[in-house]
Motif scaffolding. Structure first.
Motif, PDB file in Angstrom:
ATOM      1  N   PRO A 136     -65.949  48.685   7.748  1.00 43.60           N
ATOM      2  CA  PRO A 136     -66.267  47.267   8.217  1.00 43.60           C
ATOM      3  C   PRO A 136     -65.722  46.718   9.469  1.00 43.60           C
ATOM      4  O   PRO A 136     -66.283  46.121  10.365  1.00 43.60           O
ATOM      5  CB  PRO A 136     -66.423  46.238   7.149  1.00 43.60           C
ATOM      6  CG  PRO A 136     -65.444  46.882   6.283  1.00 43.60           C
ATOM      7  CD  PRO A 136     -65.451  48.473   6.354  1.00 43.60           C
ATOM      8  N   GLU A 137     -64.490  46.987   9.677  1.00 43.64           N
ATOM      9  CA  GLU A 137     -63.760  46.522  10.823  1.00 43.64           C
ATOM     10  C   GLU A 137     -63.682  47.373  12.027  1.00 43.64           C
ATOM     11  O   GLU A 137     -63.012  47.349  13.138  1.00 43.64           O
ATOM     12  CB  GLU A 137     -62.487  46.261  10.223  1.00 43.64           C
ATOM     13  CG  GLU A 137     -62.246  45.126   9.273  1.00 43.64           C
ATOM     14  CD  GLU A 137     -62.757  43.749   9.297  1.00 43.64           C
ATOM     15  OE1 GLU A 137     -62.578  43.286  10.581  1.00 43.64           O
ATOM     16  OE2 GLU A 137     -63.446  43.157   8.627  1.00 43.64           O
ATOM     17  N   GLY A 138     -63.924  48.739  11.866  1.00 47.97           N
ATOM     18  CA  GLY A 138     -63.778  49.776  12.724  1.00 47.97           C
ATOM     19  C   GLY A 138     -64.952  49.886  13.695  1.00 47.97           C
ATOM     20  O   GLY A 138     -66.060  49.406  13.714  1.00 47.97           O
ATOM     21  N   LYS A 139     -64.816  50.924  14.535  1.00 44.53           N
ATOM     22  CA  LYS A 139     -65.767  51.402  15.610  1.00 44.53           C
ATOM     23  C   LYS A 139     -66.541  52.584  15.076  1.00 44.53           C
ATOM     24  O   LYS A 139     -67.286  53.295  15.621  1.00 44.53           O
ATOM     25  CB  LYS A 139     -65.144  51.663  16.860  1.00 44.53           C
ATOM     26  CG  LYS A 139     -64.253  50.795  17.543  1.00 44.53           C
ATOM     27  CD  LYS A 139     -63.584  51.312  18.778  1.00 44.53           C
ATOM     28  CE  LYS A 139     -62.658  49.869  19.360  1.00 44.53           C
ATOM     29  NZ  LYS A 139     -61.947  50.566  20.546  1.00 44.53           N
ATOM     30  N   GLU A 140     -66.464  52.898  13.965  1.00 44.22           N
ATOM     31  CA  GLU A 140     -66.962  54.107  13.036  1.00 44.22           C
ATOM     32  C   GLU A 140     -68.648  54.168  13.170  1.00 44.22           C
ATOM     33  O   GLU A 140     -69.092  54.862  13.711  1.00 44.22           O
ATOM     34  CB  GLU A 140     -66.733  54.414  11.928  1.00 44.22           C
ATOM     35  CG  GLU A 140     -65.206  54.941  11.698  1.00 44.22           C
ATOM     36  CD  GLU A 140     -64.113  53.864  11.759  1.00 44.22           C
ATOM     37  OE1 GLU A 140     -62.784  54.311  11.598  1.00 44.22           O
ATOM     38  OE2 GLU A 140     -64.429  52.716  12.054  1.00 44.22           O
ATOM     39  N   GLY A 141     -69.091  52.953  13.238  1.00 45.25           N
ATOM     40  CA  GLY A 141     -70.439  52.530  13.363  1.00 45.25           C
ATOM     41  C   GLY A 141     -71.154  53.267  14.569  1.00 45.25           C
ATOM     42  O   GLY A 141     -72.101  53.944  14.607  1.00 45.25           O
ATOM     43  N   GLY A 142     -70.597  52.654  15.655  1.00 46.53           N
ATOM     44  CA  GLY A 142     -70.924  53.090  17.099  1.00 46.53           C
ATOM     45  C   GLY A 142     -70.869  54.682  17.056  1.00 46.53           C
ATOM     46  O   GLY A 142     -71.475  55.350  17.855  1.00 46.53           O
ATOM     47  N   PHE A 143     -69.600  55.139  16.446  1.00 49.07           N
ATOM     48  CA  PHE A 143     -69.453  56.711  16.644  1.00 49.07           C
ATOM     49  C   PHE A 143     -70.417  57.549  15.977  1.00 49.07           C
ATOM     50  O   PHE A 143     -70.932  58.339  16.417  1.00 49.07           O
ATOM     51  CB  PHE A 143     -68.121  56.837  16.074  1.00 49.07           C
ATOM     52  CG  PHE A 143     -67.757  58.330  16.083  1.00 49.07           C
ATOM     53  CD1 PHE A 143     -67.653  59.112  17.227  1.00 49.07           C
ATOM     54  CD2 PHE A 143     -67.496  58.969  14.667  1.00 49.07           C
ATOM     55  CE1 PHE A 143     -67.068  60.452  17.156  1.00 49.07           C
ATOM     56  CE2 PHE A 143     -67.205  60.127  14.382  1.00 49.07           C
ATOM     57  CZ  PHE A 143     -66.880  60.995  15.654  1.00 49.07           C
TER      58      PHE A 143
END
Length: 160
Positions: A136-143
């Motif tokens: 929830p806090e990271g950039k993984e969604g965009g990745f």
């Protein structure tokens, strides 16, 4: 469910499909991390996780058919999905260097892209949300969005 309005039934079905995708990612992660087979993990999830109630709250009910389909397709087509994922990643970041949770996300999403039963944009949106649930806090969604976009163009170019 029959006493629900048509809109409520539609929303419930959508939530159950989203839950099935989340469970499929968890199951694929568990299979890799624990070296367990698909049948054992499938039974565990269906018998003990779908709708389970704990002190912290209740787990969502999932669409069992979708869950099974994703698992089976991910296992049956893992080599093809992993190759498509590798091709979508930057050369210095092969799939083996990616977080195991993200590998499970890519395998589940790739399985759905291969089956061609769900529009590609829906697959991408759903798995970006799954990634955000785990990070929830990271950039993984965009990745995940970027990698799945590349995978979709390779696997299902007609979807765009």
């Amino acid at each position: 469910m029959s006493d629900l309005s048509a809109e409520d039934r539609r929303l419930l079905k959508r939530r159950m499909k989203s839950a099935a995708r989340l469970y499929a990612v968890q199951a694929l992660f568990q299979m890799e991390a624990m070296g367990q087979g698909v049948d054992r993990v499938r039974v565990e999830f269906e018998d003990h996780r779908f709708g389970m109630v704990t002190e912290e709250g209740a787990f969502a009910e999932g669409d069992v058919d979708l869950f099974r389909s994703i698992l089976n397709q991910a296992v049956d087509n893992q080599v093809m999905v992993d190759r498509a994922t590798d091709a979508a990643l930057v050369a210095r970041w092969p799939l083996g260097r990616i977080d195991p949770t993200l590998r499970a996300v890519f395998r589940a999403a790739g399985a759905e892209l291969i089956t061609k039963t769900v529009p590609p944009k829906v697959v991408i949106t759903e798995y970006v949300e799954v990634a955000r649930a785990f990070f929830p806090e990271g950039k993984e969604g965009g990745f995940v969005n970027g990698v799945l976009d590349h995978m979709t163009h390779a696997i299902r170019p007609e979807g765009f």
